[in-house]
Design an enzyme around this catalytic site. Sequence first.
Site, PDB file in Angstrom:
ATOM      1  N   GLY A  15      96.331  60.800  96.551  1.00  0.00           N
ATOM      2  CA  GLY A  15      97.001  60.422  95.444  1.00  0.00           C
ATOM      3  C   GLY A  15      96.923  58.853  94.973  1.00  0.00           C
ATOM      4  O   GLY A  15      96.066  57.965  95.139  1.00  0.00           O
ATOM      5  N   TYR A 155     115.563  64.447  93.095  1.00  0.00           N
ATOM      6  CA  TYR A 155     114.275  63.593  93.073  1.00  0.00           C
ATOM      7  C   TYR A 155     114.437  62.246  91.937  1.00  0.00           C
ATOM      8  O   TYR A 155     114.124  61.412  92.474  1.00  0.00           O
ATOM      9  CB  TYR A 155     112.992  64.417  92.589  1.00  0.00           C
ATOM     10  CG  TYR A 155     111.936  63.766  92.338  1.00  0.00           C
ATOM     11  CD1 TYR A 155     111.163  62.812  93.225  1.00  0.00           C
ATOM     12  CD2 TYR A 155     111.567  63.425  90.986  1.00  0.00           C
ATOM     13  CE1 TYR A 155     110.279  62.269  93.188  1.00  0.00           C
ATOM     14  CE2 TYR A 155     110.335  62.429  90.760  1.00  0.00           C
ATOM     15  CZ  TYR A 155     109.659  62.008  91.894  1.00  0.00           C
ATOM     16  OH  TYR A 155     108.651  61.152  91.574  1.00  0.00           O
TER      17      TYR A 155
END
Length: 253
Positions: A15, A155
Site C-alpha cells: 500500500g 478506527y
Amino acid sequence: MKTGKTALITGATAGFGEACAERFAREGYRLIVTGRRKERLAALQQKLEEGFGAEVMPLEFDVRSREAVTAALESLPDNWRQIDVLVNNAGLALDLSTIDEGNVDDWETMIDTNVKGLLYVSRTVIPWMKARKSGHIINIGSTAAKIVYAKGNVYCATKAAVDALSQGMRIDLLPYGIKVTAVHPGAAETEFSLVRFKGDESRAKDVYTGFQPLKAEDVADVVWYCASLPAHVCINDLVVTATAQANAYYTFK
C-alpha cells in the site's frame, strides 16, 4: 542522483508504505523499511536496490511490540540513525460494527498499531532528530480522523488520535526545527479494505465500485511533495481524496 538523505517508512511491505518507499528511492534517498512480513521485506529490498539503485536497510518487526520496535531501531548503526524523514504509515482497520457489537481483539489491534505503534517508533527516532535539530515526521492519518462514519467508531478514534498527536508533535518539536505533517487520505484501492474485511475480496472490491479511488502512488506523490518543500515551509495538515469523494462519508457513485 543520491541525496545522502535517509527515510524511515513503517508498514512498507504494501500500500502507501511500499509506494512511498519506491518514490523516495526514485528521488535518491536511502531507505529504512519496516514490516512484519519477512518475505515481502526481502522482495521490497530487491526491488528498490535493483530498480532504483537505492541503499536499503530492512527491519522486520511488529510496531505493536514496544520491545521489538526499540530493539530493531536501536540496532541501527550510527550512520543509519541520521533519519531525515520518518513516515509513520503502519496502520489498519478491522471490520465495521456498532460499538456495542465490536470485537475487542480488533479494537486492541487497531489501537496498538495505529496509535501506540506510531508512538513507539516516534519515541525512538525523535531524540535523534532533536540532537541534529533537523528532520521531518509525516504521519499517515485518514479522512476518518476528520469525520466519523457509521460503524467506524474505534478506527475513526485511532485516526483522530493520529491527528491530535501530529498537532502535539508539531508544537513540542517547534524549537528544534523539526517539521511534522499529517497526511489524511480518503478512499484508496490498496489492501486496506481486504484487511478490514479479513480477506473477503468481493466485499473489499465493492468499496471502490462506481468511482475512481486514489491509488497508493497518488498518496506517495503527496507525501513526497510535503517532504520536498524548502526548509522554511511545512505543511501541517493535508486531506487528499479522490475527486468523487468529499470526505469519509460522502462519495459520488
